[in-house]
Design an enzyme around this catalytic site. Structure first.
Site, PDB file in Angstrom:
ATOM      1  N   ARG A  21       1.420  -4.711  -6.192  1.00 20.21           N
ATOM      2  CA  ARG A  21       0.918  -4.514  -4.837  1.00 20.21           C
ATOM      3  C   ARG A  21       0.323  -3.110  -4.710  1.00 20.21           C
ATOM      4  NH1 ARG A  21       6.031  -6.810  -1.489  1.00 20.21           N
ATOM      5  NH2 ARG A  21       7.156  -5.817  -3.196  1.00 20.21           N
ATOM      6  N   ARG A  74      13.954   2.751  -4.912  1.00 21.53           N
ATOM      7  CA  ARG A  74      12.646   2.707  -5.576  1.00 21.53           C
ATOM      8  C   ARG A  74      12.628   1.551  -6.547  1.00 21.53           C
ATOM      9  NH1 ARG A  74      13.405   8.010  -8.705  1.00 21.53           N
ATOM     10  NH2 ARG A  74      15.467   7.097  -8.550  1.00 21.53           N
ATOM     11  N   GLU A  75      11.512   0.863  -6.643  1.00 24.47           N
ATOM     12  CA  GLU A  75      11.393  -0.191  -7.645  1.00 24.47           C
ATOM     13  C   GLU A  75      11.504   0.448  -9.028  1.00 24.47           C
ATOM     14  OE1 GLU A  75       8.038  -2.775  -6.869  1.00 24.47           O
ATOM     15  OE2 GLU A  75       8.565  -2.821  -4.748  1.00 24.47           O
ATOM     16  N   CYS A 131       4.765   0.067  -0.487  1.00 24.26           N
ATOM     17  CA  CYS A 131       5.331   0.821   0.633  1.00 24.26           C
ATOM     18  C   CYS A 131       4.561   2.057   1.069  1.00 24.26           C
ATOM     19  CB  CYS A 131       6.775   1.142   0.335  1.00 24.26           C
ATOM     20  SG  CYS A 131       7.730  -0.382   0.337  1.00 24.26           S
ATOM     21  N   LEU A 162       5.802  15.643  -7.496  1.00 16.91           N
ATOM     22  CA  LEU A 162       4.723  16.632  -7.648  1.00 16.91           C
ATOM     23  C   LEU A 162       3.887  16.302  -8.880  1.00 16.91           C
ATOM     24  CD1 LEU A 162       6.257  20.137  -6.769  1.00 16.91           C
ATOM     25  CD2 LEU A 162       4.623  18.790  -5.452  1.00 16.91           C
ATOM     26  N   GLU A 168      16.289   1.270   4.011  1.00 25.18           N
ATOM     27  CA  GLU A 168      16.573   1.257   2.578  1.00 25.18           C
ATOM     28  C   GLU A 168      15.664   2.261   1.871  1.00 25.18           C
ATOM     29  OE1 GLU A 168      19.040  -0.122   0.814  1.00 25.18           O
ATOM     30  OE2 GLU A 168      18.090   1.202  -0.641  1.00 25.18           O
ATOM     31  N   LYS A 218       3.709   1.449 -11.070  1.00 26.96           N
ATOM     32  CA  LYS A 218       4.574   2.460 -11.697  1.00 26.96           C
ATOM     33  C   LYS A 218       5.341   1.771 -12.812  1.00 26.96           C
ATOM     34  CE  LYS A 218       8.603   3.097  -9.565  1.00 26.96           C
ATOM     35  NZ  LYS A 218       9.580   3.533  -8.578  1.00 26.96           N
ATOM     36  N   ASP A 275      15.963 -17.252   1.784  1.00 29.47           N
ATOM     37  CA  ASP A 275      14.512 -17.063   1.752  1.00 29.47           C
ATOM     38  C   ASP A 275      13.846 -18.377   2.146  1.00 29.47           C
ATOM     39  OD1 ASP A 275      12.831 -14.560   0.298  1.00 29.47           O
ATOM     40  OD2 ASP A 275      11.686 -16.397   0.680  1.00 29.47           O
TER      41      ASP A 275
HETATM   42  P1  NAD Z   1       9.053  -8.896  -0.509  1.00 28.50           P
HETATM   43  O1  NAD Z   1       7.744  -9.388  -0.074  1.00 28.50           O
HETATM   44  O2  NAD Z   1       9.341  -8.667  -1.958  1.00 28.50           O
HETATM   45  O3  NAD Z   1      10.194  -9.869   0.042  1.00 28.50           O
HETATM   46  C1  NAD Z   1      10.242 -10.367   1.341  1.00 28.50           C
HETATM   47  C2  NAD Z   1      10.845 -11.765   1.289  1.00 28.50           C
HETATM   48  O4  NAD Z   1      11.036 -12.245   2.631  1.00 28.50           O
HETATM   49  C3  NAD Z   1       9.933 -12.796   0.601  1.00 28.50           C
HETATM   50  O5  NAD Z   1      10.625 -13.414  -0.465  1.00 28.50           O
HETATM   51  C4  NAD Z   1       9.598 -13.801   1.718  1.00 28.50           C
HETATM   52  O6  NAD Z   1       9.468 -15.127   1.239  1.00 28.50           O
HETATM   53  C5  NAD Z   1      10.799 -13.640   2.632  1.00 28.50           C
HETATM   54  N1  NAD Z   1      10.564 -14.107   4.007  1.00 28.50           N
HETATM   55  C6  NAD Z   1       9.523 -13.834   4.832  1.00 28.50           C
HETATM   56  N2  NAD Z   1       9.692 -14.449   6.018  1.00 28.50           N
HETATM   57  C7  NAD Z   1      10.861 -15.114   5.951  1.00 28.50           C
HETATM   58  C8  NAD Z   1      11.582 -15.935   6.866  1.00 28.50           C
HETATM   59  N3  NAD Z   1      11.114 -16.190   8.094  1.00 28.50           N
HETATM   60  N4  NAD Z   1      12.747 -16.461   6.454  1.00 28.50           N
HETATM   61  C9  NAD Z   1      13.233 -16.233   5.221  1.00 28.50           C
HETATM   62  N5  NAD Z   1      12.598 -15.446   4.318  1.00 28.50           N
HETATM   63  C10 NAD Z   1      11.433 -14.898   4.676  1.00 28.50           C
HETATM   64  O7  NAD Z   1       9.295  -7.536   0.304  1.00 28.50           O
HETATM   65  P2  NAD Z   1      10.159  -6.256  -0.134  1.00 28.50           P
HETATM   66  O8  NAD Z   1       9.390  -5.415  -1.074  1.00 28.50           O
HETATM   67  O9  NAD Z   1      11.533  -6.688  -0.468  1.00 28.50           O
HETATM   68  O10 NAD Z   1      10.193  -5.475   1.242  1.00 28.50           O
HETATM   69  C11 NAD Z   1      10.942  -5.935   2.344  1.00 28.50           C
HETATM   70  C12 NAD Z   1      11.022  -4.827   3.385  1.00 28.50           C
HETATM   71  O11 NAD Z   1      11.736  -3.716   2.830  1.00 28.50           O
HETATM   72  C13 NAD Z   1       9.662  -4.264   3.808  1.00 28.50           C
HETATM   73  O12 NAD Z   1       9.735  -3.904   5.159  1.00 28.50           O
HETATM   74  C14 NAD Z   1       9.504  -3.031   2.946  1.00 28.50           C
HETATM   75  O13 NAD Z   1       8.670  -2.071   3.537  1.00 28.50           O
HETATM   76  C15 NAD Z   1      10.927  -2.526   2.868  1.00 28.50           C
HETATM   77  N6  NAD Z   1      11.252  -1.730   1.676  1.00 28.50           N
HETATM   78  C16 NAD Z   1      10.776  -2.102   0.448  1.00 28.50           C
HETATM   79  C17 NAD Z   1      11.132  -1.360  -0.682  1.00 28.50           C
HETATM   80  C18 NAD Z   1      10.613  -1.709  -2.059  1.00 28.50           C
HETATM   81  O14 NAD Z   1      10.832  -0.941  -2.979  1.00 28.50           O
HETATM   82  N7  NAD Z   1       9.947  -2.813  -2.260  1.00 28.50           N
HETATM   83  C19 NAD Z   1      12.011  -0.265  -0.545  1.00 28.50           C
HETATM   84  C20 NAD Z   1      12.496   0.057   0.724  1.00 28.50           C
HETATM   85  C21 NAD Z   1      12.112  -0.682   1.828  1.00 28.50           C
HETATM   86  C1  UGA Z   2       9.077   4.445  -2.594  1.00 24.92           C
HETATM   87  C2  UGA Z   2      10.142   5.503  -2.276  1.00 24.92           C
HETATM   88  O1  UGA Z   2      10.282   6.387  -3.386  1.00 24.92           O
HETATM   89  C3  UGA Z   2      11.490   4.849  -1.967  1.00 24.92           C
HETATM   90  O2  UGA Z   2      12.436   5.846  -1.588  1.00 24.92           O
HETATM   91  C4  UGA Z   2      11.298   3.865  -0.818  1.00 24.92           C
HETATM   92  O3  UGA Z   2      12.505   3.177  -0.537  1.00 24.92           O
HETATM   93  C5  UGA Z   2      10.228   2.863  -1.181  1.00 24.92           C
HETATM   94  O4  UGA Z   2       8.985   3.547  -1.495  1.00 24.92           O
HETATM   95  C6  UGA Z   2       9.928   1.939  -0.033  1.00 24.92           C
HETATM   96  O5  UGA Z   2      10.103   2.284   1.110  1.00 24.92           O
HETATM   97  O6  UGA Z   2       9.508   0.860  -0.365  1.00 24.92           O
HETATM   98  P1  UGA Z   2       8.464   2.946  -4.721  1.00 24.92           P
HETATM   99  O7  UGA Z   2       7.242   2.615  -3.954  1.00 24.92           O
HETATM  100  O8  UGA Z   2       9.253   1.876  -5.350  1.00 24.92           O
HETATM  101  O9  UGA Z   2       9.491   3.755  -3.775  1.00 24.92           O
HETATM  102  O10 UGA Z   2       8.082   3.933  -5.907  1.00 24.92           O
HETATM  103  P2  UGA Z   2       7.915   5.523  -6.107  1.00 24.92           P
HETATM  104  O11 UGA Z   2       8.682   5.912  -7.289  1.00 24.92           O
HETATM  105  O12 UGA Z   2       8.175   6.264  -4.865  1.00 24.92           O
HETATM  106  O13 UGA Z   2       6.370   5.619  -6.454  1.00 24.92           O
HETATM  107  C7  UGA Z   2       5.369   5.279  -5.516  1.00 24.92           C
HETATM  108  C8  UGA Z   2       4.007   5.612  -6.079  1.00 24.92           C
HETATM  109  O14 UGA Z   2       3.800   7.020  -6.117  1.00 24.92           O
HETATM  110  C9  UGA Z   2       3.769   5.111  -7.508  1.00 24.92           C
HETATM  111  O15 UGA Z   2       2.478   4.568  -7.616  1.00 24.92           O
HETATM  112  C10 UGA Z   2       3.882   6.364  -8.351  1.00 24.92           C
HETATM  113  O16 UGA Z   2       3.125   6.299  -9.539  1.00 24.92           O
HETATM  114  C11 UGA Z   2       3.328   7.401  -7.396  1.00 24.92           C
HETATM  115  N1  UGA Z   2       3.809   8.769  -7.684  1.00 24.92           N
HETATM  116  C12 UGA Z   2       5.120   9.087  -7.572  1.00 24.92           C
HETATM  117  C13 UGA Z   2       2.893   9.749  -8.031  1.00 24.92           C
HETATM  118  O17 UGA Z   2       1.667   9.491  -8.130  1.00 24.92           O
HETATM  119  N2  UGA Z   2       3.347  11.024  -8.268  1.00 24.92           N
HETATM  120  C14 UGA Z   2       4.656  11.351  -8.158  1.00 24.92           C
HETATM  121  O18 UGA Z   2       4.990  12.542  -8.392  1.00 24.92           O
HETATM  122  C15 UGA Z   2       5.571  10.365  -7.808  1.00 24.92           C
END
Ligand code: NAD
Ligand code: UGA
Length: 438
Positions: A333, A160-161, A266, A256, A157, A326, A36
């Site tokens: 975010r 879900r968080e 996301c 639902l 990926e 959630k 990172d």
């Molecule tokens: P995040 O912001 O939590 O993490 C991204 C990291 O990348 C940060 O720590 C940042 O400092 C680092 N970074 C940025 N530029 C960099 C560089 N040039 N070199 C090294 N590090 C660098 O983001 P995230 O939530 O992990 O999401 C990452 C990607 O995955 C996004 O495209 C998001 O849409 C996708 N995604 C997120 C989730 C989720 O649940 N958060 C689930 C599936 C997919």
């Molecule tokens: C979501 C997807 O579920 C993951 O599969 C995906 O990888 C991720 O986005 C991503 O691409 O980042 P996440 O955002 O972590 O995951 O959480 P969710 O459980 O999907 O919930 C998203 C939002 O929808 C929350 O605010 C939740 O409260 C809301 N939600 C979810 C509802 O309002 N109703 C529902 O029935 C379900």
């Protein structure tokens, strides 16, 4: 895992996705370096401190550092030649016009190319619009001074968080978008210990699978929220509607739940990015514009319901239970709580908030804001309140002693923004109850 089955992996971007993927790949036996450019983050990680709240991540992080399969670095250049596969998991935030900002992906691709000397698989893990793989390839070729061979792979990926480790270790499916058998073989080797159906496609298909999946889930939520608004007007109960609809296997019971709408890093960003991407390709994804609009409107319902009960918001004390977008995460975010609390404060209410883990992050968003207080418990928040609003369905809020709450509130009124409580029980206990769509 034997040494011959173990792959040397680097993951650039140690956020929710990068760190969880890195820790899980190490846990299944690979040798992983998480990278990172945020120095503070790397400093913490090197000490074994987890920078985010995610159930079980802290334990697995410490375990894999101790067992020497997981390490950290602040420099992409230092790790390239120590890796067979390099995952790009950096953030892909929305620009002001809703399009996906790919500058971090581009910067990482460039840095990898500059120091690459031997064959590498470059894996696009971040969520990106279709055709980003092509752009990564183009950039890599441009800066590949040593002419090292490489393949680009898309491997979206779906975690879900709050459930990230479980989702990563036991996914519904694994998707690879590949262009060569060699790259496919390496990806299969990496994921071999994880038992799930594997879908192998071309890169563009894989990229679209991710966008289509997130947008479909968001559509389900906005659809049920739209229905909830009709249900409320005719005296129907959306919880029963969702239950009955969900029992139809073609519909399915997940996503639902009506409420204050979807937040997080996301769904809102990916819906906008899909709309924008399609527009650039000459297709209007009107359906997703409506999904997004319904979601924005849904956040306003809480204040409208409060006004119905307490009439004038100014000078009233409102308790807020739950801030994270959630449960089981400290992530704020795009959390509905931010917009709702801003509206309450702008209307001159005094707001007292409580969340089990997201309080510190919330303080950073509203530093020194007048009339905003941070409580030590849900009871502390409810003391003297004219109404309590539930915005995140943390399990802790399921154990609340409502007899006690009724005694300490000024007016016993609950706006249940997640339809979390038993409506009849609360009404029987003497509360004014308003859910969403019931
Ligand atoms: P995040 O912001 O939590 O993490 C991204 C990291 O990348 C940060 O720590 C940042 O400092 C680092 N970074 C940025 N530029 C960099 C560089 N040039 N070199 C090294 N590090 C660098 O983001 P995230 O939530 O992990 O999401 C990452 C990607 O995955 C996004 O495209 C998001 O849409 C996708 N995604 C997120 C989730 C989720 O649940 N958060 C689930 C599936 C997919
Ligand atoms: C979501 C997807 O579920 C993951 O599969 C995906 O990888 C991720 O986005 C991503 O691409 O980042 P996440 O955002 O972590 O995951 O959480 P969710 O459980 O999907 O919930 C998203 C939002 O929808 C929350 O605010 C939740 O409260 C809301 N939600 C979810 C509802 O309002 N109703 C529902 O029935 C379900």
């Amino acid at each position: 895992m034997s040494k011959k089955d173990s792959v040397r992996i680097s993951i650039v971007g140690s956020g929710y996705v990068g760190l969880v993927s890195g820790v899980c790949f190490a846990e299944i036996g690979h040798r992983v370096i998480c990278v990172d450019n945020n120095r503070e983050k790397i400093k913490k990680l090197k000490k074994g401190i987890c920078p985010i709240y995610e159930p079980d991540l802290d334990r697995l992080l410490k375990k894999n550092i101790k067992e020497k399969r997981l390490s950290f670095s602040g420099s992409v250049r230092d790790v390239v030649e120590k890796s067979d596969a390099i995952f790009i998991a950096v953030n892909t935030p929305p620009r002001a016009d809703g399009s996906c900002d790919l500058q971090y992906v581009e910067a990482v691709a460039r840095e990898i190319a500059l120091s690459m000397r031997s064959y590498k698989v470059i894996v696009e893990k971040s969520t990106v619009p279709a055709e980003t793989g092509k752009k990564i390839k183009q950039t890599m070729k441009l800066y590949n001074k040593n002419n090292a061979p490489f393949d680009v792979v898309s491997n979206p990926e779906f975690l879900r968080e709050g459930h990230a480790i479980g989702d990563f270790m036991k996914p519904d499916r694994i998707v690879f978008g590949v262009e060569s058998e060699k790259a496919e073989k390496i990806m299969r080797k990496i994921y071999k210990p994880i038992k799930a159906p594997v879908i192998v496609t071309n890169i563009e298909t894989s990229e679209l699978i991710k966008h289509a999946s997130n947008s479909f889930l968001a559509t389900k939520i906005s659809f049920i929220n739209a229905v909830s608004n009709v249900a409320e007007r005719v005296g129907a109960d959306i919880k029963d509607i969702s239950k009955a609809m969900g029992l139809d296997k073609r519909i399915g019971s997940h996503f639902l739940d009506a409420g204050v709408g979807f937040g997080g890093s996301c769904f809102p960003k990916d819906v906008l990015a899909f709309i924008h991407m399609a527009q650039n390709l000459g297709y209007d994804m009107n359906i997703l514009k409506e999904v997004y609009r319904i979601n924005r409107e849904q956040r306003k319902i809480v204040v409208e319901k409060l006004k119905e009960i307490i009439w004038n918001i100014e000078g009233k004390k409102i308790a807020v239970w739950g801030l994270a977008f959630k449960p089981d995460t400290d992530d704020l975010r795009n959390a509905p709580s931010i917009d709702i609390i801003r509206e309450l404060l702008d209307s001159k209410a005094s707001v007292c908030v409580y969340d089990p883990v997201a309080m510190d992050n919330f303080r950073k968003i509203f530093p020194n804001r007048k009339n905003l207080k941070f409580a030590r418990s849900p009871y502390d928040a409810a003391k003297g309140a004219d109404a309590a609003v539930l915005l995140t369905e943390w399990s802790e809020f399921g154990r609340i002693d409502f007899k006690k709450v009724k005694k300490i509130m000024n007016v016993a009124a609950i706006i249940d923004g997640r339809n979390f409580y038993d409506k009849n029980k609360l009404i029987k206990a003497g509360f004014i109850y308003r859910g969403i769509g019931r």
